[in-house]
Design a protein around this motif. Sequence first.
Motif, mmCIF file in Angstrom:
data_model
loop_
_atom_site.group_PDB
_atom_site.id
_atom_site.type_symbol
_atom_site.label_atom_id
_atom_site.label_comp_id
_atom_site.label_asym_id
_atom_site.label_seq_id
_atom_site.Cartn_x
_atom_site.Cartn_y
_atom_site.Cartn_z
ATOM 1 N N PRO A 173 2.654 2.440 56.825
ATOM 2 C CA PRO A 173 3.266 1.757 57.888
ATOM 3 C C PRO A 173 3.452 2.470 59.447
ATOM 4 O O PRO A 173 3.269 1.894 60.310
ATOM 5 C CB PRO A 173 4.634 1.148 57.239
ATOM 6 C CG PRO A 173 4.387 1.647 55.802
ATOM 7 C CD PRO A 173 3.063 2.343 55.617
ATOM 8 N N ASN A 174 3.537 3.838 59.231
ATOM 9 C CA ASN A 174 3.549 4.453 60.389
ATOM 10 C C ASN A 174 2.524 4.979 60.995
ATOM 11 O O ASN A 174 2.600 5.568 61.861
ATOM 12 C CB ASN A 174 4.625 5.595 59.948
ATOM 13 C CG ASN A 174 6.069 5.012 59.519
ATOM 14 O OD1 ASN A 174 6.437 4.369 60.116
ATOM 15 N ND2 ASN A 174 6.543 5.967 58.609
ATOM 16 N N ARG A 175 1.241 4.520 60.594
ATOM 17 C CA ARG A 175 0.041 5.059 60.857
ATOM 18 C C ARG A 175 -0.219 4.365 62.307
ATOM 19 O O ARG A 175 -0.023 3.327 62.605
ATOM 20 C CB ARG A 175 -1.221 4.428 60.245
ATOM 21 C CG ARG A 175 -2.496 5.178 60.520
ATOM 22 C CD ARG A 175 -3.536 4.288 59.795
ATOM 23 N NE ARG A 175 -3.333 4.629 58.373
ATOM 24 C CZ ARG A 175 -4.022 5.659 57.846
ATOM 25 N NH1 ARG A 175 -4.602 6.571 58.302
ATOM 26 N NH2 ARG A 175 -3.640 5.826 56.439
ATOM 27 N N GLU A 176 -0.537 5.073 63.395
ATOM 28 C CA GLU A 176 -0.986 4.835 64.646
ATOM 29 C C GLU A 176 -2.340 4.160 64.772
ATOM 30 O O GLU A 176 -3.446 4.940 64.334
ATOM 31 C CB GLU A 176 -0.823 5.718 65.759
ATOM 32 C CG GLU A 176 0.745 6.358 65.903
ATOM 33 C CD GLU A 176 1.383 5.097 66.696
ATOM 34 O OE1 GLU A 176 0.778 4.288 67.458
ATOM 35 O OE2 GLU A 176 2.502 4.846 66.571
ATOM 36 N N ILE A 177 -2.642 3.142 64.808
ATOM 37 C CA ILE A 177 -3.994 2.339 64.971
ATOM 38 C C ILE A 177 -4.374 2.253 66.368
ATOM 39 O O ILE A 177 -3.925 1.565 67.120
ATOM 40 C CB ILE A 177 -4.153 1.186 64.082
ATOM 41 C CG1 ILE A 177 -3.645 1.718 62.748
ATOM 42 C CG2 ILE A 177 -5.594 0.632 64.171
ATOM 43 C CD1 ILE A 177 -3.737 0.326 61.726
ATOM 44 N N PRO A 178 -5.616 2.825 66.841
ATOM 45 C CA PRO A 178 -6.015 2.404 68.398
ATOM 46 C C PRO A 178 -6.594 1.384 68.352
ATOM 47 O O PRO A 178 -7.174 0.667 67.368
ATOM 48 C CB PRO A 178 -7.083 3.837 68.631
ATOM 49 C CG PRO A 178 -7.356 3.970 67.193
ATOM 50 C CD PRO A 178 -6.459 3.876 66.318
ATOM 51 N N GLY A 179 -6.479 0.603 69.410
ATOM 52 C CA GLY A 179 -7.184 -0.559 69.821
ATOM 53 C C GLY A 179 -8.699 -0.303 69.877
ATOM 54 O O GLY A 179 -9.210 0.565 70.137
ATOM 55 N N LEU A 216 -10.804 4.466 61.712
ATOM 56 C CA LEU A 216 -9.489 4.331 61.807
ATOM 57 C C LEU A 216 -8.685 5.412 60.792
ATOM 58 O O LEU A 216 -7.444 5.570 61.075
ATOM 59 C CB LEU A 216 -9.019 2.783 61.413
ATOM 60 C CG LEU A 216 -9.578 1.844 62.400
ATOM 61 C CD1 LEU A 216 -9.510 0.336 61.819
ATOM 62 C CD2 LEU A 216 -9.290 2.010 63.773
ATOM 63 N N LEU A 217 -9.377 5.688 59.607
ATOM 64 C CA LEU A 217 -8.690 6.294 58.753
ATOM 65 C C LEU A 217 -8.287 8.057 59.474
ATOM 66 O O LEU A 217 -7.294 8.687 59.318
ATOM 67 C CB LEU A 217 -9.182 6.650 57.465
ATOM 68 C CG LEU A 217 -8.904 5.492 56.448
ATOM 69 C CD1 LEU A 217 -9.876 5.505 55.241
ATOM 70 C CD2 LEU A 217 -7.390 5.433 55.911
ATOM 71 N N LYS A 218 -9.510 8.116 60.393
ATOM 72 C CA LYS A 218 -9.248 9.632 61.053
ATOM 73 C C LYS A 218 -8.571 9.405 62.280
ATOM 74 O O LYS A 218 -8.616 10.308 63.168
ATOM 75 C CB LYS A 218 -10.776 10.024 61.496
ATOM 76 C CG LYS A 218 -11.651 10.168 60.057
ATOM 77 C CD LYS A 218 -12.973 10.758 60.313
ATOM 78 C CE LYS A 218 -13.805 10.843 59.030
ATOM 79 N NZ LYS A 218 -15.316 11.043 59.334
ATOM 80 N N GLY A 219 -8.288 8.190 62.660
ATOM 81 C CA GLY A 219 -7.596 8.035 64.180
ATOM 82 C C GLY A 219 -8.375 7.627 65.290
ATOM 83 O O GLY A 219 -7.918 7.723 66.518
ATOM 84 N N ASN A 220 -9.692 7.488 64.823
ATOM 85 C CA ASN A 220 -10.675 7.285 66.256
ATOM 86 C C ASN A 220 -10.902 5.853 66.574
ATOM 87 O O ASN A 220 -10.358 4.698 65.628
ATOM 88 C CB ASN A 220 -12.115 7.519 65.588
ATOM 89 C CG ASN A 220 -12.125 9.213 65.298
ATOM 90 O OD1 ASN A 220 -11.463 10.032 65.954
ATOM 91 N ND2 ASN A 220 -12.796 9.338 64.244
#
Length: 342
Positions: A288-294, A218-222
């Motif tokens: 707070p602005n981080r995009e977290i994929p489902g 998640l830190l890498k946006g995966n």
Amino acid sequence: MTTHYDLIQNKIQAAPRRWAITGVAGFIGSNLLETLLRLDQTVVGLDNFSTIDDRNLKQVQKLVGEPRWKNFTFFKGDIRHLDDCQRVCDRADIVLHQAALGSVPRSIEDPLTTHASNIDGFLNMLRTAQLMGIERFIYAASSSTYGDHPGLPKKEEIIGNPLSPYAVTKLVNELYAQVFDRVYQFKATGLRYFNVFGPRQNPEGAYAAVIPKWFGGLLKGNPIDINGDGETSRDFCYIDNVIQANILAACTERPEALGQVYNIAYSESTTLNQLYALICAQLKQRAPNREIPGPRYRDFRAGDVRHSLADIHKARQLLGYEPRFSVKEGLEKAADWYTHNL
């Protein structure tokens, strides 16, 4: 309020001893090392670096400072070799045996290596400790020993059939410990860990534990893959609770507490879906602005049990074990390390 664990720590700090830790460079081993060095103990460690390099040891060295680091002696070696076992046990008062090849999937892919490390290596350490007159031998057992028994919560005396080669090896460890008690009057204490997590747990590779793996992804946006429908549940246990259990088991003065097997957990059930939400909340709190994929759901994993929850009454009663950190509290502490190190 001063707890039983606080009193034990004060006691051993006042009268330092010599501790041997196998698997000292690993996740649990390095955390035990850090705690014992902070308590001014002398520690000897063994590791073969088969699953990790020396990065954890370097972090511990930095955290405890050079004066305390001088109380640590490291041997690169393998528990499959008797001479290495003898080196780490030499003049030790207490052995904390953490070395093993973990991971259910790895054991399914390579049962021979898992057997060699977890059974042959365990027996080497047990026999060495018995012959050398080690005062206390504490070993890492596993909740996988419960196998296919459906009962919840899991009680130490009721187990099912093993579901993986890894589970077999951990059951055999317990059987050998029982036999050494009967035949040689050498008491080894087993701690059945339930899904331990925390700082310095390896997030890399196919066999990484779920919490650091999800944080790292998640830190890498995966996107994160969840096995099954996400309603599989586990009793996740923060590392500080496990350290407490090891020290209490090693220092107990109650004869009836020796040579036992104990569940070591927080005794709280968390589904994978709930865990995913808790991890996302920690990441959102820090960015707070981080995009977290489902999450992405895939097939159930072979060898996994559906639900796991520990009864920790025995450890509470005989060892004075009182876990201090819930899953949520543990994740709050671990998230800072994950965020800065992954």
